[in-house]
Scaffold this active site. Structure first.
Site, PDB file in Angstrom:
ATOM      1  N   HIS B  52      63.986  80.328  37.192  1.00  0.00           N
ATOM      2  CA  HIS B  52      63.374  81.143  38.243  1.00  0.00           C
ATOM      3  C   HIS B  52      64.279  82.361  38.487  1.00  0.00           C
ATOM      4  O   HIS B  52      65.494  82.297  38.264  1.00  0.00           O
ATOM      5  CB  HIS B  52      63.247  80.327  39.535  1.00  0.00           C
ATOM      6  CG  HIS B  52      62.171  79.286  39.488  1.00  0.00           C
ATOM      7  ND1 HIS B  52      61.695  78.639  40.611  1.00  0.00           N
ATOM      8  CD2 HIS B  52      61.456  78.776  38.442  1.00  0.00           C
ATOM      9  CE1 HIS B  52      60.747  77.784  40.261  1.00  0.00           C
ATOM     10  NE2 HIS B  52      60.585  77.836  38.951  1.00  0.00           N
ATOM     11  N   GLU B  54      65.540  83.673  41.107  1.00  0.00           N
ATOM     12  CA  GLU B  54      66.683  83.443  42.015  1.00  0.00           C
ATOM     13  C   GLU B  54      67.837  82.754  41.290  1.00  0.00           C
ATOM     14  O   GLU B  54      69.006  83.127  41.439  1.00  0.00           O
ATOM     15  CB  GLU B  54      66.268  82.548  43.196  1.00  0.00           C
ATOM     16  CG  GLU B  54      65.130  83.081  44.044  1.00  0.00           C
ATOM     17  CD  GLU B  54      63.773  82.531  43.603  1.00  0.00           C
ATOM     18  OE1 GLU B  54      63.458  82.581  42.389  1.00  0.00           O
ATOM     19  OE2 GLU B  54      63.034  82.070  44.478  1.00  0.00           O
ATOM     20  N   CYS B  82      61.440  78.292  46.182  1.00  0.00           N
ATOM     21  CA  CYS B  82      61.066  76.875  46.138  1.00  0.00           C
ATOM     22  C   CYS B  82      62.278  76.028  46.541  1.00  0.00           C
ATOM     23  O   CYS B  82      63.364  76.553  46.800  1.00  0.00           O
ATOM     24  CB  CYS B  82      60.604  76.504  44.727  1.00  0.00           C
ATOM     25  SG  CYS B  82      61.958  76.438  43.524  1.00  0.00           S
ATOM     26  N   CYS B  85      65.365  76.573  44.259  1.00  0.00           N
ATOM     27  CA  CYS B  85      66.070  77.834  44.496  1.00  0.00           C
ATOM     28  C   CYS B  85      66.732  77.845  45.870  1.00  0.00           C
ATOM     29  O   CYS B  85      67.831  78.392  46.026  1.00  0.00           O
ATOM     30  CB  CYS B  85      65.102  79.003  44.335  1.00  0.00           C
ATOM     31  SG  CYS B  85      64.549  79.173  42.622  1.00  0.00           S
TER      32      CYS B  85
END
Lengths: 148, 148
Positions: B52, B54, B82, B85
């Site tokens: 992801h 992040e 999420c 993260c």
């Protein structure tokens, strides 16, 4: 057989302890029982706060298999995964999760946000927790006593 | 200034969309305002379910700075992080989190397990959510409409 895989994860955790890392280890196993990846925690060595054992074996296995989804794979880990690892396990579609010791302070499966029970979790593995509380938990306790 | 950083994150998200990735982008900024890392989501390209935006900027910044802790850094991301993260942000000791759009289906900050509010969370950033719901949210909606 299940305990054998957990014992291999425990060996990885011990290697991490020797390297000054928090001693957690993980093993990722295919549907046919083959070990696809194994690792201990490597946050300090790699300067990567996301380098938990679970994340490392998921990354390695996904790369090896060429897919972000590890549908038929099982994960063995010495400690209850944190929220980060629980979500990574979900994203990778891991089939079964076996873990050694519960982690009331940092766990994200049976503690904290209990990610697999949330409506924002779109895949949950079968979970078998507390398989080897004594050996897996003691390794962590000893590590933190020595560091004090 | 804050919107400028979010706009750079939005550009990263658009690059991800063009590459067939879910369009989320992130920018990591130092205490002096320098951009240390920027990235879009790269799960498909790297076959890594943890890639992801992040996580990618945290990994890159931690590597650059040689530390798992990014104490004085701020993170700008187009979508509510999420659970994975959110936990990574906590482990990296990010100071402030700014995000564009809320994510009721998969968010882990204001939705689901709300990681930063859990007793298992040992560092929470200051959170500024919903900064640019229209631009950041619409990019995702368009992406999913086109893929249907």
């Amino acid at each position: 057989m299940k305990q054998d895989y957990l014992n291999i994860a425990l060996l990885e955790a011990k290697k991490s302890a020797q390297a000054g890392e928090i001693p957690v280890g993980a093993v990722l196993v295919s549907a046919t029982g083959e070990i696809i990846a194994k690792s201990g925690n490597q946050c300090e060595a790699t300067h990567d706060p996301t380098a938990h054992a679970e994340v490392l074996v998921i990354r390695e296995a996904a790369k090896k298999l060429g897919s972000v989804r590890l549908n038929e794979c099982d994960l063995y880990v010495t400690l209850e995964p944190c929220a980060m690892c629980a979500a990574a396990i979900s994203f990778a579609r891991i089939k079964r999760l076996y873990f050694g010791a519960y982690d009331p302070k940092g766990g994200g499966v049976d503690h904290g946000g209990q990610f697999f029970n949330q409506p924002t979790c779109h895949h949950a593995p079968e979970v078998y927790g507390g398989m080897d509380e004594k050996n897996c938990g003691d390794l962590l306790k000893e590590f933190f006593i020595q560091r004090r």
